[in-house]
Design a protein around this motif. Structure first.
Motif, PDB file in Angstrom:
ATOM      1  N   VAL A  26       0.861  -1.202   0.000  1.00 16.02           N
ATOM      2  CA  VAL A  26       0.000   0.000   0.000  1.00 16.02           C
ATOM      3  C   VAL A  26       0.891   1.243   0.000  1.00 16.02           C
ATOM      4  O   VAL A  26       2.125   1.128  -0.017  1.00 16.02           O
ATOM      5  N   THR A  30      -1.468   5.520   3.419  1.00 18.93           N
ATOM      6  CA  THR A  30      -2.459   4.574   3.958  1.00 18.93           C
ATOM      7  C   THR A  30      -2.044   4.106   5.350  1.00 18.93           C
ATOM      8  O   THR A  30      -2.860   4.084   6.278  1.00 18.93           O
ATOM      9  N   MET A  33      -2.527   6.893   7.767  1.00 22.52           N
ATOM     10  CA  MET A  33      -3.949   7.115   8.083  1.00 22.52           C
ATOM     11  C   MET A  33      -4.511   6.019   8.981  1.00 22.52           C
ATOM     12  O   MET A  33      -5.394   6.280   9.802  1.00 22.52           O
ATOM     13  N   PHE A  39      -8.489   5.815   8.682  1.00 22.12           N
ATOM     14  CA  PHE A  39      -8.904   4.821   7.682  1.00 22.12           C
ATOM     15  C   PHE A  39      -8.996   3.444   8.320  1.00 22.12           C
ATOM     16  O   PHE A  39      -8.089   3.032   9.041  1.00 22.12           O
ATOM     17  N   ASN A  40     -10.120   2.770   8.080  1.00 19.67           N
ATOM     18  CA  ASN A  40     -10.303   1.412   8.590  1.00 19.67           C
ATOM     19  C   ASN A  40      -9.895   0.418   7.508  1.00 19.67           C
ATOM     20  O   ASN A  40     -10.585   0.298   6.498  1.00 19.67           O
ATOM     21  N   PRO A  41      -8.795  -0.296   7.718  1.00 15.85           N
ATOM     22  CA  PRO A  41      -8.348  -1.235   6.671  1.00 15.85           C
ATOM     23  C   PRO A  41      -9.235  -2.478   6.597  1.00 15.85           C
ATOM     24  O   PRO A  41      -9.933  -2.802   7.561  1.00 15.85           O
ATOM     25  N   SER A  42      -9.171  -3.155   5.454  1.00 19.39           N
ATOM     26  CA  SER A  42      -9.924  -4.404   5.302  1.00 19.39           C
ATOM     27  C   SER A  42      -9.232  -5.483   6.139  1.00 19.39           C
ATOM     28  O   SER A  42      -8.065  -5.323   6.537  1.00 19.39           O
ATOM     29  N   LEU A  45      -5.982  -6.570   4.612  1.00 25.35           N
ATOM     30  CA  LEU A  45      -4.844  -5.677   4.853  1.00 25.35           C
ATOM     31  C   LEU A  45      -4.369  -5.780   6.308  1.00 25.35           C
ATOM     32  O   LEU A  45      -3.160  -5.740   6.580  1.00 25.35           O
TER      33      LEU A  45
ATOM     34  N   VAL B   8      -3.490   1.219  -7.444  1.00 31.01           N
ATOM     35  CA  VAL B   8      -3.871   1.927  -6.207  1.00 31.01           C
ATOM     36  C   VAL B   8      -4.153   0.906  -5.110  1.00 31.01           C
ATOM     37  O   VAL B   8      -4.516  -0.232  -5.400  1.00 31.01           O
ATOM     38  N   ASP B   9      -3.979   1.319  -3.848  1.00 29.31           N
ATOM     39  CA  ASP B   9      -4.319   0.407  -2.758  1.00 29.31           C
ATOM     40  C   ASP B   9      -5.796   0.594  -2.390  1.00 29.31           C
ATOM     41  O   ASP B   9      -6.502   1.400  -2.985  1.00 29.31           O
ATOM     42  N   GLU B  10      -6.252  -0.167  -1.389  1.00 29.30           N
ATOM     43  CA  GLU B  10      -7.693  -0.166  -1.089  1.00 29.30           C
ATOM     44  C   GLU B  10      -8.209   1.196  -0.612  1.00 29.30           C
ATOM     45  O   GLU B  10      -9.340   1.567  -0.908  1.00 29.30           O
ATOM     46  N   ARG B  11      -7.366   1.956   0.103  1.00 34.48           N
ATOM     47  CA  ARG B  11      -7.795   3.284   0.557  1.00 34.48           C
ATOM     48  C   ARG B  11      -7.954   4.232  -0.624  1.00 34.48           C
ATOM     49  O   ARG B  11      -8.951   4.954  -0.738  1.00 34.48           O
ATOM     50  N   GLN B  12      -6.954   4.206  -1.521  1.00 36.83           N
ATOM     51  CA  GLN B  12      -7.019   5.074  -2.694  1.00 36.83           C
ATOM     52  C   GLN B  12      -8.210   4.704  -3.577  1.00 36.83           C
ATOM     53  O   GLN B  12      -8.888   5.588  -4.104  1.00 36.83           O
TER      54      GLN B  12
END
Lengths: 74, 160
Positions: A26, A30, A33, A39-42, A45, B8-12
């Motif tokens: 990532v 990210t 954050m 940001f709440n990661p999956s 992740l 892009v990563d999941e946040r992007q």
């Protein structure tokens, strides 16, 4: 809510945000954050981060609520 | 055709979706506004705003088909009779007001006969209310059935 545990684990492993980001695929923003609680990661992740830092999901992402904390301390 | 690899990563990705979502709805409502202004206020011929109308209808169709396939209704409400009534009232009310304004502007006769204008507006409101309510009721019922089907698809009960 800020994720201090992640920041501490990263410091213990002497890994920068940039390095951790590279390991889990990532961007540095990210990781920043996630640590800042913006940001709440999956789950996918979260697991990748845990593996990169040699920790479990409980170690990094479990938050005990106030009641549980009080019960344990009493 | 080879699928393009995301960089892009999941946040992007999530942030890009949010931006695109916002821009889609801005364009959607501006397009509707443009069609209303051209067709009702400026009395422009269909050939002038027909292309925009076609694009608008394609986007409406896309949203309806997409929501049906995924069993989704709305961000802020559930498909219930109460919500159908509220949305029908809002939609029919807004359009009836716009229609009343255009009737008043375009028909000299109605300027002197406000009772006739009011009656006509009320009639349009009633027709639109019924039309929107039926459309919402039908789509809501279909989506609820689809939701049930999707739930059953991922149920933990083994088929006998």
């Amino acid at each position: 809510m800020k994720n201090i545990k992640l920041k501490v684990a990263r410091a213990e492993n002497d890994i920068s945000q940039e390095e951790l980001a590279k390991r889990v695929g990532v961007t540095r923003q990210t990781i920043g954050m996630i640590e800042a609680g913006k940001f709440n990661p999956s789950l996918q992740l979260c697991i990748a981060i845990c593996k990169a830092l040699g920790k479990t999901l409980n170690d990094l992402f479990w938050e005990e609520n106030d009641n549980e904390k009080n019960e344990k301390s009493s | 055709m080879k699928k393009m690899k995301k960089v892009v990563d999941e946040r992007q990705e999530l942030e890009l979706y949010k931006i695109e979502h916002l821009c889609f709805w801005i364009v959607f409502w501006l397009l509707l506004g443009s069609i209303i202004v051209q067709s009702m206020f400026l009395n422009a011929p269909f050939s002038q705003w027909g292309f925009e109308w076609t694009i608008f209808m394609i986007s409406c169709g896309g949203v309806i088909v997409g929501c049906y396939k995924k069993g989704q209704w709305d961000f802020y409400s559930k498909p219930t009779t109460k919500n159908y009534l509220i949305y029908s009232l809002i939609g029919a009310g807004a359009f009836a007001i716009i229609y009343a304004i255009t009737l008043y502007m375009n028909h000299a006769y109605l300027k002197g006969h406000l009772l006739a204008l009011g009656s006509l507006t009320l009639l349009i409101f009633a027709l639109l209310f019924a039309l929107i309510f039926v459309a919402l009721f039908v789509s809501g019922t279909l989506i609820k059935k689809r939701q049930k089907k999707l739930e059953d698809q991922f149920s933990d009960h083994d088929p006998q």
